[in-house]
Design a protein around this motif. Structure first.
Motif, PDB file in Angstrom:
ATOM      1  N   ARG A   1     -17.746 -33.372   9.539  1.00 56.75           N
ATOM      2  CA  ARG A   1     -17.865 -33.219   8.094  1.00 56.75           C
ATOM      3  C   ARG A   1     -18.036 -34.560   7.396  1.00 56.75           C
ATOM      4  NH1 ARG A   1     -13.525 -29.412   5.755  1.00 56.75           N
ATOM      5  NH2 ARG A   1     -12.142 -30.937   6.728  1.00 56.75           N
ATOM      6  N   ASP A   2     -17.267 -35.566   7.826  1.00 52.96           N
ATOM      7  CA  ASP A   2     -17.332 -36.885   7.187  1.00 52.96           C
ATOM      8  C   ASP A   2     -17.088 -37.965   8.241  1.00 52.96           C
ATOM      9  OD1 ASP A   2     -17.167 -39.174   5.695  1.00 52.96           O
ATOM     10  OD2 ASP A   2     -15.504 -38.519   4.432  1.00 52.96           O
TER      11      ASP A   2
ATOM     12  N   ASP B   1     -14.890 -30.477  10.548  1.00 58.14           N
ATOM     13  CA  ASP B   1     -14.902 -29.237   9.772  1.00 58.14           C
ATOM     14  C   ASP B   1     -14.022 -28.220  10.493  1.00 58.14           C
ATOM     15  OD1 ASP B   1     -15.437 -27.299   7.942  1.00 58.14           O
ATOM     16  OD2 ASP B   1     -17.478 -26.892   8.646  1.00 58.14           O
TER      17      ASP B   1
END
Length: 199
Positions: free
Chosen positions: A35-36, A47
């Motif tokens: 996700r990041d 995620d």
């Protein structure tokens, strides 16, 4: 006189975030999407579902002896340690891991070729002082390298404190406490190069 450098493990030597994703894959049946990539915390990088109750307890079972012997190294960390070791420094690991996983942690490091023979497990008790401060005071290293600013609290000024500034998004490595840190670096490889240039 032995020249000791004390190193944190997760986030400095080994990549806990990657190991966490692998554990999640075992738990859920699918490797999580990223996700990041710049997130500090594993729960923000991937995620994944925020677990609670019985499902969280089931997931935590996976963080066993096998898990702690199979965490991958951070890129460049083994080579950085070998350079420091070749220059006469004894490297020890001071990790906020539970004492009963110290043997697994040492095996993990040795299997990857880290020149480290001693691991100190401090646990992760909350408080005003770093859970690592007592060990650092006992072994009296020249430098202590960690990636978590709160673990620098209570480290005596005689020890050089080097903070690894990884994962800027959601990082705890901010605020007035930064001014008390001796130096900051992108990773252990950068610290090693900088430290040896000062020697």
């Amino acid at each position: 006189m032995t020249k000791i450098i004390a190193l944190d493990c997760d986030g400095v030597l080994l990549d806990y975030n990657l190991a966490y994703a692998k554990a999640w894959g075992r738990f859920s049946g699918a490797h999580p999407a990223e996700r990041d990539p710049k997130a500090y915390w594993h729960i923000d990088r991937w995620d994944v579902e925020r677990l609670a109750g019985e499902r969280l307890a089931q997931f935590r079972v996976l963080f066993d002896e096998d898990f702690w012997t199979s965490v991958p190294p951070i890129a460049g960390a083994v080579e950085a340690c070998l350079r420091l070791h070749d220059h006469g420094f004894e490297l020890v690991c001071v990790s906020a891991i539970d004492e009963h996983f110290v043997g697994a942690r040492l095996k993990n490091l040795r299997d990857h070729g880290f020149p480290i023979e001693r691991v100190f497990g401090t646990g992760n008790q909350p408080g005003q002082q770093s859970p690592k401060a007592q060990v650092i005071d006992k072994i009296k290293p020249l430098a202590f390298v960690d990636d978590y600013l709160p673990y620098m609290r209570g480290i005596r000024s005689e020890t050089h404190t080097a903070l690894i500034l990884r994962g800027p998004n959601g990082s705890p490595n901010i605020g007035p406490g930064l001014s008390a840190v001796s130096s900051t670096h992108a990773d252990l490889a950068a610290f090693s190069e900088w430290w040896l240039a000062q020697a």
